[in-house]
Design an enzyme around this catalytic site. Structure first.
Site, mmCIF file in Angstrom:
data_model
loop_
_atom_site.group_PDB
_atom_site.id
_atom_site.type_symbol
_atom_site.label_atom_id
_atom_site.label_comp_id
_atom_site.label_asym_id
_atom_site.label_seq_id
_atom_site.Cartn_x
_atom_site.Cartn_y
_atom_site.Cartn_z
ATOM 1 N N TRP A 136 0.860 -1.194 0.000
ATOM 2 C CA TRP A 136 0.000 0.000 0.000
ATOM 3 C C TRP A 136 0.886 1.229 0.000
ATOM 4 O O TRP A 136 1.561 1.514 0.978
ATOM 5 C CB TRP A 136 -0.901 -0.017 1.228
ATOM 6 C CG TRP A 136 -1.874 1.136 1.328
ATOM 7 C CD1 TRP A 136 -1.969 2.228 0.514
ATOM 8 C CD2 TRP A 136 -2.899 1.300 2.319
ATOM 9 N NE1 TRP A 136 -2.976 3.058 0.930
ATOM 10 C CE2 TRP A 136 -3.569 2.513 2.033
ATOM 11 C CE3 TRP A 136 -3.315 0.549 3.408
ATOM 12 C CZ2 TRP A 136 -4.621 2.987 2.811
ATOM 13 C CZ3 TRP A 136 -4.367 1.020 4.176
ATOM 14 C CH2 TRP A 136 -5.016 2.225 3.877
ATOM 15 N N GLU A 137 0.870 1.980 -1.113
ATOM 16 C CA GLU A 137 1.698 3.188 -1.243
ATOM 17 C C GLU A 137 0.787 4.407 -1.445
ATOM 18 O O GLU A 137 0.525 4.788 -2.569
ATOM 19 C CB GLU A 137 2.671 3.018 -2.405
ATOM 20 C CG GLU A 137 3.596 1.817 -2.262
ATOM 21 C CD GLU A 137 4.571 1.688 -3.426
ATOM 22 O OE1 GLU A 137 4.902 2.717 -4.069
ATOM 23 O OE2 GLU A 137 5.011 0.563 -3.687
ATOM 24 N N PHE A 138 0.437 5.016 -0.337
ATOM 25 C CA PHE A 138 0.645 4.811 1.078
ATOM 26 C C PHE A 138 -0.634 5.203 1.787
ATOM 27 O O PHE A 138 -1.475 5.908 1.223
ATOM 28 C CB PHE A 138 1.807 5.680 1.593
ATOM 29 C CG PHE A 138 3.142 5.304 1.049
ATOM 30 C CD1 PHE A 138 3.817 4.210 1.558
ATOM 31 C CD2 PHE A 138 3.704 6.023 0.009
ATOM 32 C CE1 PHE A 138 5.071 3.840 1.065
ATOM 33 C CE2 PHE A 138 4.948 5.658 -0.499
ATOM 34 C CZ PHE A 138 5.634 4.567 0.019
#
Length: 372
Positions: A136-138
Site C-alpha cells: 500500500w503506497e501509502f
C-alpha cells in the site's frame, strides 16, 4: 576500470572471510518481465523469498483481480521456485505504486475487508503461494492507519483459522511499507501500527530507496544512501525508526534498489553529492544494467562515497546516484549488524548479470577491489 562480469570472480579470490547472510534474501519479480526473464532463469542460490508483483484489487468487489497473464504465470512462478535447488518461498504482492485510494476503500469497512481477505486466501491456495504481501503506497490519513491496524489483525486471524481447518502450513504475511515507521512529510505525521505489526505480521519491508531523485531538480542526491548527517532522509534513520516503533529487528527486511536516479549538472567540474543540477540526466530512472552500460560507454568516473554508503558516477554533465556492489555489501553488513530479518531488492530484471544479487551474499569486501 574493472570489467563488471569479473566482479564476482574478484570477490571469490580476494575476500578471505566470506560469510553468507542467513536472513531473508528477497527480491520482487515484476510480472511484466515474464517473457524476457522467466521464473526458470532466476538463480535461487541468491534468494530465499521471491515476490510476484503485482496483483491489483477490483474496486467494485474488493477482491483480487486476476488477469489472464496472472493466471498464466502465477502457478508457473510458484511451482518453478519450489522445484528449484535450493527452493525459494513464493509470495504474492498485492498493490504497488499509487494504491492509496483503492486500499483506503478496500480496508474501510468490515464487509470490504472480509471480501479482500477471503480473496487473498483463495488465490494464495489456488496458485501455491507461501505468503501474501501487501504493498500500500501509502496510507493517507489517521483513519487509513487505524483501518490498516484492524486489517492486519483480521487478516492474521483469518489466515490462522484457514490453516487450522485445512491442515496446511500457514500462509505467511508481509507488507511493503514507507522507509520510515512514520510518514513525517504528511500533516499531521502518520505512524504505522508497530504493536500490531509485531503481533500479527511476519515481516515488513521498508522501501529504503527513492529518498532523492530528479523531483528535487536543483541538486544531486543519493537515492538510497545509508547515512545522511544533514537530514532524516536515510536508510539508517528509517530502519532505526522502525525498530523504535516496537517492531522487532528480525521482522524488519531492508530494501535495496537495483536502479538509480540521474541529474544534469550545472557545471561538469562540480560533481559531488549535493552539487548544483538543472533536472534529470540521461533518464530520470536508470536500471543498474543501464547504469553499468552507460558508465562503460561514456568512460564515466565511478565514486563510492563512504560517508553515505552510496555510489555515484559522472560523465560530462550527466550524474547518476545508485548502489553498486560495494554499497550493497556494506548495507547488507549494516542489516546483519542491526539484527534485521534480511533484505530485499527492487527489482529482478534491473540487475547486470545478477551482480547485485550475488553481492548481497557477501559480508566482506577487500578494500583493494575496484568495483563499478
Amino acid at each position: 576500470m574493472a570489467v563488471q562480469t569479473s566482479v564476482l570472480l574478484f570477490l571469490a579470490i580476494v575476500a578471505p572471510t566470506v560469510l553468507a547472510y542467513g536472513g531473508v534474501k528477497g527480491a520482487y519479480w515484476p510480472s511484466w518481465v515474464a517473457e524476457t526473464l522467466s521464473p526458470a532463469t532466476i538463480p535461487t542460490s541468491y534468494f530465499t523469498h521471491l515476490f510476484y508483483a503485482f496483483v491489483e484489487v477490483d474496486s467494485a468487489t474488493c477482491e483480487l483481480n486476476i488477469t489472464q497473464p496472472d493466471d498464466q504465470w502465477m502457478g508457473n512462478f510458484t511451482a518453478t521456485l519450489h522445484a528449484k535447488s535450493p527452493p525459494a518461498k513464493a509470495f504474492l504482492s498485492i498493490g504497488g505504486t499509487n494504491t492509496g485510494t483503492i486500499f483506503s476503500y478496500t480496508l474501510s469497512s468490515h464487509k470490504n475487508r472480509a471480501a479482500f481477505i477471503n480473496s487473498t486466501i483463495v488465490v494464495a491456495r489456488k496458485y501455491g503461494f507461501d505468503g501474501l504481501d501487501l504493498d500500500w503506497e501509502f496510507p493517507n490519513n489517521t483513519q487509513d492507519m487505524s483501518n490498516l491496524a484492524t486489517f492486519f489483525t483480521a487478516w492474521r486471524f483469518a489466515i490462522d483459522k484457514e490453516a487450522r481447518f485445512s491442515g496446511k502450513q500457514r500462509i505467511l504475511l508481509s507488507a511493503a511499507v514507507y522507509f520510515s515507521s512514520a510518514l513525517f512529510l504528511t500533516d499531521p505525521p502518520l505512524s504505522y501500527p508497530g504493536h500490531v505489526i509485531k503481533k500479527y505480521i511476519d515481516f515488513v519491508s521498508p522501501m529504503t530507496y527513492d529518498l532523492h531523485g530528479s523531483w528535487e531538480p536543483l541538486k544531486t542526491g543519493s537515492p538510497a544512501l545509508l547515512y545522511d548527517k544533514y537530514s532524516n532522509l536515510s536508510t539508517s534513520y528509517g530502519i532505526s525508526s522502525w525498530l523504535k516503533s516496537g517492531v522487532p529487528s528480525e521482522k524488519v527486511v531492508m530494501g535495496l534498489p537495483m536502479y538509480g536516479r540521474s541529474w544534469q549538472l550545472v557545471n561538469s567540474s562540480d560533481h559531488n553529492i549535493g552539487s548544483p543540477a538543472v533536472g534529470a540526466g540521461p533518464l530520470p530512472s536508470m536500471t543498474y544494467d543501464q547504469i553499468v552500460d552507460f558508465n562503460l560507454g561514456n568512460n564515466a568516473t565511478v565514486v563510492y562515497d563512504e560517508a553515505t554508503v552510496s555510489t555515484y558516477s559522472y560523465a560530462g554533465k550527466n550524474w547518476i546516484g545508485y548502489d553498486n556492489v560495494e554499497s550493497v555489501v556494506n548495507k547488507v553488513k549494516f542489516a546483519k549488524d542491526q539484527g534485521l530479518g534480511g533484505y530485499f531488492f527492487w527489482a529482478i530484471g534491473d540487475d547486470k548479470n545478477w551482480t547485485l544479487a550475488a553481492a548481497g551474499e557477501f559480508l566482506y569486501i577487500s578494500e583493494s577491489i575496484y568495483i563499478l
